[in-house]
Design a protein around this motif. Structure first.
Motif, PDB file in Angstrom:
ATOM      1  N   SER A  92      15.701  -7.709 -33.343  1.00 23.77           N
ATOM      2  CA  SER A  92      15.806  -7.055 -35.069  1.00 23.77           C
ATOM      3  C   SER A  92      17.018  -6.382 -35.066  1.00 23.77           C
ATOM      4  CB  SER A  92      14.684  -6.078 -34.590  1.00 23.77           C
ATOM      5  OG  SER A  92      15.260  -5.698 -36.220  1.00 23.77           O
ATOM      6  N   TYR A  93      17.688  -6.930 -36.271  1.00 24.12           N
ATOM      7  CA  TYR A  93      19.096  -6.606 -36.729  1.00 24.12           C
ATOM      8  C   TYR A  93      19.492  -5.773 -37.468  1.00 24.12           C
ATOM      9  CZ  TYR A  93      20.245 -10.462 -33.859  1.00 24.12           C
ATOM     10  OH  TYR A  93      20.311 -11.175 -31.338  1.00 24.12           O
ATOM     11  N   ASN A  94      18.039  -5.361 -37.898  1.00 27.97           N
ATOM     12  CA  ASN A  94      18.001  -4.468 -39.242  1.00 27.97           C
ATOM     13  C   ASN A  94      19.104  -2.967 -38.600  1.00 27.97           C
ATOM     14  OD1 ASN A  94      16.779  -5.882 -40.631  1.00 27.97           O
ATOM     15  ND2 ASN A  94      14.959  -4.684 -39.797  1.00 27.97           N
ATOM     16  N   MET A  95      19.964  -2.574 -39.598  1.00 31.87           N
ATOM     17  CA  MET A  95      20.438  -1.172 -39.743  1.00 31.87           C
ATOM     18  C   MET A  95      19.686  -0.922 -38.971  1.00 31.87           C
ATOM     19  SD  MET A  95      23.434  -3.066 -39.442  1.00 31.87           S
ATOM     20  CE  MET A  95      24.924  -2.295 -39.257  1.00 31.87           C
ATOM     21  N   PRO A  96      19.842   0.666 -38.105  1.00 28.44           N
ATOM     22  CA  PRO A  96      19.738   2.144 -38.784  1.00 28.44           C
ATOM     23  C   PRO A  96      19.661   2.623 -39.122  1.00 28.44           C
ATOM     24  CG  PRO A  96      20.884   1.912 -37.004  1.00 28.44           C
ATOM     25  CD  PRO A  96      20.669   0.736 -37.499  1.00 28.44           C
ATOM     26  N   GLN A  97      18.865   3.098 -40.410  1.00 30.69           N
ATOM     27  CA  GLN A  97      19.236   4.373 -41.448  1.00 30.69           C
ATOM     28  C   GLN A  97      19.719   5.620 -41.257  1.00 30.69           C
ATOM     29  OE1 GLN A  97      19.073   3.421 -44.754  1.00 30.69           O
ATOM     30  NE2 GLN A  97      19.330   1.666 -43.812  1.00 30.69           N
ATOM     31  N   ASN A  98      20.391   6.173 -42.055  1.00 29.30           N
ATOM     32  CA  ASN A  98      21.137   7.586 -41.498  1.00 29.30           C
ATOM     33  C   ASN A  98      20.143   8.609 -42.477  1.00 29.30           C
ATOM     34  OD1 ASN A  98      22.656   7.086 -39.538  1.00 29.30           O
ATOM     35  ND2 ASN A  98      24.578   6.783 -40.535  1.00 29.30           N
ATOM     36  N   VAL A  99      19.137   8.975 -41.859  1.00 29.05           N
ATOM     37  CA  VAL A  99      18.694  10.009 -42.558  1.00 29.05           C
ATOM     38  C   VAL A  99      18.195  11.715 -41.966  1.00 29.05           C
ATOM     39  CG1 VAL A  99      16.034  10.658 -42.667  1.00 29.05           C
ATOM     40  CG2 VAL A  99      16.666   7.898 -42.216  1.00 29.05           C
TER      41      VAL A  99
END
Length: 151
Positions: A144-151
């Motif tokens: 997966s190359y999804n960008m991690p979300q800053n939560v």
């Protein structure tokens, strides 16, 4: 290190043995004339392809690529399908020729089609299920190359 081809051969043989053993078991019980029981062939194929890709991914570690995983699953399915189709051809032509007439009934009677059409159907079903299952399972195994979300 495992290569896609070595894993594919191993799991292709496992798929072929599973499909053949299932057919012989159903034949022994006397339910081999029921076409709905062929749906379980898809489960056997799915399990073989899934574990082939999983085994290859575990053996290749960070070197796992989508293309190699796809090749592993697809070639496993193709090998299993070709061996099982060969077994079914021998079975329908030499061991139990009446089985073909029972399955076909009146469907292809006017066209003079015999066991050849059933062998062709088995081949096409196996190849298409190998393609669809491999594409489906690669959605699970790909990186997966999804960008991690800053939560």
């Amino acid at each position: 290190m495992k290569t896609p081809f070595s894993v594919s051969v191993k799991f292709g043989l496992i798929i072929a043995v599973g499909l053949t053993a299932y057919f012989l078991l159903v034949r022994l019980i006397g339910l081999h004339e029921n076409p709905w029981l062929r749906l379980f062939n898809g489960i056997i194929m799915a399990a073989g392809i899934y574990y082939a890709i999983k085994n290859y991914k575990a053996g290749s570690g960070s070197g796992f690529s989508y293309i190699d995983g796809f090749k592993t699953g697809l070639v496993s399915g193709v090998i299993g399908t070709l061996i099982f189709t060969g077994f079914m051809a021998v079975y329908m032509y030499h061991i139990d020729p009446a089985f073909t007439k029972l399955l076909l009934g009146e469907w292809f009677g006017n066209y003079g089609a015999g066991p050849g059409i059933l062998v062709f159907i088995i081949l096409i079903e196996g190849l298409t299920s190998a393609i669809v299952l491999t594409l489906s399972f690669m959605q699970i195994f790909k990186k997966s190359y999804n960008m991690p979300q800053n939560v």
